[in-house]
Design a protein around this motif. Structure first.
Motif, mmCIF file in Angstrom:
data_model
loop_
_atom_site.group_PDB
_atom_site.id
_atom_site.type_symbol
_atom_site.label_atom_id
_atom_site.label_comp_id
_atom_site.label_asym_id
_atom_site.label_seq_id
_atom_site.Cartn_x
_atom_site.Cartn_y
_atom_site.Cartn_z
ATOM 1 N N GLY A 89 0.838 -1.152 -0.178
ATOM 2 C CA GLY A 89 0.046 0.080 -0.058
ATOM 3 C C GLY A 89 0.800 1.326 0.160
ATOM 4 N N GLY A 90 0.219 2.466 0.096
ATOM 5 C CA GLY A 90 0.716 3.628 -0.085
ATOM 6 C C GLY A 90 1.225 4.195 -1.272
ATOM 7 N N ASN A 91 0.763 3.732 -2.303
ATOM 8 C CA ASN A 91 1.166 4.004 -3.552
ATOM 9 C C ASN A 91 0.049 4.335 -4.530
ATOM 10 O OD1 ASN A 91 0.115 1.507 -4.895
ATOM 11 N ND2 ASN A 91 1.625 0.561 -3.743
ATOM 12 N N MET A 92 0.267 4.656 -5.802
ATOM 13 C CA MET A 92 -0.834 5.270 -6.526
ATOM 14 C C MET A 92 -1.866 3.953 -7.107
ATOM 15 S SD MET A 92 1.506 5.526 -10.226
ATOM 16 C CE MET A 92 2.857 5.748 -9.346
ATOM 17 N N LEU A 93 -1.342 2.807 -7.162
ATOM 18 C CA LEU A 93 -2.118 1.945 -7.376
ATOM 19 C C LEU A 93 -3.240 1.518 -6.401
ATOM 20 C CD1 LEU A 93 -2.928 -0.444 -9.495
ATOM 21 C CD2 LEU A 93 -1.339 -1.885 -8.432
ATOM 22 N N GLU A 94 -2.961 1.887 -5.270
ATOM 23 C CA GLU A 94 -4.088 1.747 -4.258
ATOM 24 C C GLU A 94 -4.482 3.050 -3.593
ATOM 25 O OE1 GLU A 94 -5.053 -1.157 -3.118
ATOM 26 O OE2 GLU A 94 -3.952 -2.125 -4.405
ATOM 27 N N SER A 95 -4.591 4.052 -4.437
ATOM 28 C CA SER A 95 -5.170 5.299 -4.153
ATOM 29 C C SER A 95 -6.148 5.766 -5.097
ATOM 30 C CB SER A 95 -3.839 6.507 -4.388
ATOM 31 O OG SER A 95 -3.018 6.024 -3.525
ATOM 32 N N ASP A 96 -6.908 6.780 -4.849
ATOM 33 C CA ASP A 96 -7.893 7.475 -5.523
ATOM 34 C C ASP A 96 -7.484 8.928 -5.431
ATOM 35 O OD1 ASP A 96 -9.953 5.438 -5.429
ATOM 36 O OD2 ASP A 96 -10.147 5.822 -3.347
ATOM 37 N N PRO A 97 -8.090 9.740 -6.796
ATOM 38 C CA PRO A 97 -7.733 11.232 -6.656
ATOM 39 C C PRO A 97 -8.042 12.005 -5.404
ATOM 40 C CG PRO A 97 -8.757 10.347 -8.851
ATOM 41 C CD PRO A 97 -8.743 9.407 -7.650
ATOM 42 N N PRO A 98 -7.444 12.897 -4.801
ATOM 43 C CA PRO A 98 -6.427 13.537 -5.659
ATOM 44 C C PRO A 98 -4.961 13.008 -5.475
ATOM 45 C CG PRO A 98 -6.731 14.868 -3.781
ATOM 46 C CD PRO A 98 -7.853 13.726 -3.895
ATOM 47 N N ALA A 99 -4.779 12.069 -4.417
ATOM 48 C CA ALA A 99 -3.670 11.473 -4.031
ATOM 49 C C ALA A 99 -2.849 10.694 -5.206
ATOM 50 C CB ALA A 99 -3.810 10.429 -2.739
ATOM 51 N N HIS A 100 -3.979 9.898 -5.934
ATOM 52 C CA HIS A 100 -3.284 9.019 -7.007
ATOM 53 C C HIS A 100 -2.962 9.874 -7.941
ATOM 54 C CE1 HIS A 100 -3.748 7.888 -11.332
ATOM 55 N NE2 HIS A 100 -3.596 6.461 -10.757
ATOM 56 N N THR A 101 -3.344 11.161 -8.526
ATOM 57 C CA THR A 101 -2.926 12.021 -9.443
ATOM 58 C C THR A 101 -1.558 12.852 -9.039
ATOM 59 O OG1 THR A 101 -5.137 12.993 -9.740
ATOM 60 C CG2 THR A 101 -3.351 14.035 -10.707
ATOM 61 N N ARG A 102 -1.207 13.031 -7.872
ATOM 62 C CA ARG A 102 -0.257 13.541 -7.201
ATOM 63 C C ARG A 102 1.186 12.481 -7.306
ATOM 64 N NH1 ARG A 102 1.495 12.941 -2.331
ATOM 65 N NH2 ARG A 102 -0.599 12.650 -1.590
ATOM 66 N N LEU A 103 0.809 11.242 -6.758
ATOM 67 C CA LEU A 103 1.736 10.192 -6.712
ATOM 68 C C LEU A 103 2.277 9.725 -8.119
ATOM 69 C CD1 LEU A 103 0.295 7.925 -3.887
ATOM 70 C CD2 LEU A 103 2.190 9.689 -3.705
#
Length: 414
Positions: A89-103
Motif C-alpha cells: 500500500g501507500g502507492n498510486m495503485l491503491e489510491s484515489d484522486p487527488p492522491a493518485h494524481t499527485r503520486l
C-alpha cells in the motif's frame, strides 16, 4: 454480498482453474458479463468478464481503491497486502484522486515513451549477456525471463546488483494469497526498500556516488529528493509504498508476460517461425500477445462506495469488484467478429485491456512493450531450434493471485 445473481459462488482461483483460465473464463463470459466468484483467499467478489462492463467498472466513480466500505469482509480473510510498510500500500495503485494524481505525476517522467526508448541499448545488452550464458537446456523463467526485467528495474531504481536476486522471491510471495509466506515476502521487500531510502537520506556511500557518476541519478534518489524538498507533499509512507510498487510492477508483470508469450509460441511454432522470417511484425505481435494471454490476469480489487449496476447485476455498497483483463481482451476480438482463441502474430491493430483502462492504466506500459520486443526477438533470433524440454501440458502455472504465467519453462535451445 448481494446482487441479482444468486448462484453459488464460482470457486475460480483454484490452481486447476488458473492453469486453464482463458478457456474457463470464456465459458463463464458466454453466460453473462458479471459473475459471483471466490478468490483463493476465500473472499467473495464480483468478477467482470466482458469488454464493455470492464471499461465501465474501471472508470465508474462508485468503484474506488478506498477499502473502508469492505473492511469487515477483508479482515475476515486476513487481507493485509495494501497496508503501507508491511504490504503493498501507500502507492498510486491503491489510491484515489487527488492522491493518485499527485503520486503518479512524481514518477511519470521516468516511464515516458522518450525516456523508455533511451533504455533500448541497455536492455539489448542485458538480453545478449543472458543469452550468451545459456547452455543447451535451461529453465527459461529462471535463466532469462526473470533476470532481464529485474536487472532493468533495479538499474532504474539504483539497487545494487548483489541484492537483486531477492526481488523475485519476495514479490512472488507478496502477490500470493494471504499466508505467513505472503506476509513475510511483503515485509522483507518493504524493509529492504526502506533501507535503500535511508541510504539516500544519510551520507551518500561511495557505491551510490559511483552509480550516479555512471548513469546519473536513479529514480529512487529522485523520489527521496522530492520528499526532502516537500514540493509534492510526499509522506514517508507514500515514498516507501511507491518504491515497493516500482519494484513489484516493474518486473513481476514482465517476467510473466515473457513466460506467457513463450508458452504461446512453443505451442504454435509456426508463429515463432513467422516472427523469425518477418521481424518487422514484432511490435504488433507484442500487442497480440498482450491480448491473447496477458500476465496481469485480473485487476487489483475495487470497492463499491455506493450501490451500482454492472451488466444487469446489482452491486451493493461494500461489495468487492475485480476485472478480468484477459477475458475482456479476448471479448474485444470476439465482438469484432474474429476468433479470439487463435494467436495471430500478423493480426493488425490488436486491441486489449492488458494494461488496464482509465486513471490506473499501467504507467510502465512503454517499458514492458520494449522489454518484450527486445527479449523475444533476441531469443528467437539466437535459437532457431528452440523447443520445449517437457510436454507443455506439464508446465506448472502460478496457482493463485492476480498474475498469470508459468512458474518454470524448461526448454532445449539447440
Amino acid at each position: 454480498m448481494s446482487g441479482d445473481v444468486t448462484s453459488t459462488p464460482v470457486l475460480t482461483f483454484t490452481p486447476e482453474f488458473k492453469t486453464h483460465s482463458p478457456r474457463r473464463l470464456a465459458e463463464l463470459r458466454a453466460l453473462g458479463p458479471v459473475h459471483r466468484a471466490q478468490l483463493a483467499n476465500g473472499l467473495q467478489v464480483w468478477m467482470v468478464l466482458s469488454e464493455q462492463e470492464a471499461r465501465r467498472a474501471l472508470t465508474h466513480s462508485a468503484l474506488r481503491k478506498d477499502a473502508s466500505p469492505a473492511e469487515e469482509a477483508l479482515a475476515a480473510v486476513g487481507f493485509t497486502t495494501n497496508r503501507p510498510g508491511v504490504g503493498l500500500g501507500g502507492n498510486m495503485l491503491e489510491s484515489d484522486p487527488p492522491a493518485h494524481t499527485r503520486l503518479r505525476r512524481l514518477v511519470a517522467g521516468a516511464f515516458s515513451p522518450e525516456r523508455t526508448r533511451q533504455l533500448a541499448p541497455r536492455i539489448q545488452q542485458i538480453a545478449d549477456e543472458l543469452l550468451d550464458a545459456m547452455g543447451d537446456e535451461v529453465d527459461l523463467v529462471e535463466a532469462y525471463n526473470a533476470p532481464l526485467p529485474i536487472a532493468v528495474i533495479s538499474e532504474l531504481l539504483g539497487v545494487p546488483e548483489h541484492d537483486r536476486h531477492h526481488f523475485r522471491e519476495w514479490t512472488a510471495a507478496a502477490l500470493s494469497p494471504p499466508s505467513d509466506a505472503q506476509r513475510a515476502g511483503a515485509l522483507s521487500l518493504n524493509r529492504y526498500m526502506s533501507d535503500q531510502i535511508q541510504l539516500r537520506l544519510t551520507e551518500p556511500s561511495p557505491d551510490l556516488e559511483r552509480r550516479r557518476a555512471e548513469r546519473g541519478d536513479d529514480l529512487l534518489s529522485a523520489l527521496v529528493e522530492a520528499r526532502l524538498r516537500g514540493d509534492e507533499a510526499l509522506s514517508d509512507e507514500e515514498l516507501l509504498g511507491t518504491a515497493v510498487l516500482l519494484v513489484v510492477a516493474g518486473h513481476e508483470t514482465t517476467v510473466n508476460l515473457l513466460g506467457t508469450i513463450m508458452v504461446s509460441l512453443l505451442r504454435r511454432p509456426d508463429q515463432a517461425d513467422l516472427l523469425r522470417a518477418r521481424p518487422e511484425l514484432m511490435p504488433g505481435a507484442v500487442e497480440e500477445f498482450l491480448r491473447f494471454d496477458p500476465s496481469v490476469e485480473q485487476t487489483t480489487m475495487r470497492y463499491a462506495a455506493e450501490d451500482l449496476d454492472l451488466g444487469g447485476t446489482r452491486i451493493r455498497r461494500g461489495d468487492v469488484v475485480v476485472v478480468m483483463l484477459g477475458s475482456a481482451s479476448r471479448d474485444i476480438v470476439q465482438r469484432d467478429g474474429g476468433d479470439s482463441d487463435v494467436l495471430d502474430v500478423a493480426r493488425e491493430g490488436a486491441r486489449h485491456l492488458a494494461f488496464g483502462y482509465g486513471i490506473h492504466h499501467c504507467l510502465g506500459a512503454p517499458l514492458a512493450r520494449l522489454e518484450a520486443r527486445i527479449a523475444i526477438a533476441s531469443l528467437l533470433r539466437r535459437f532457431p531450434e528452440l523447443r520445449p524440454a517437457v510436454p507443455l501440458d506439464e508446465v506448472p502455472w502460478i496457482p493463485a493471485g492476480i498474475m498469470r504465467g508459468p512458474r518454470s519453462l524448461p526448454v532445449r535451445l539447440r
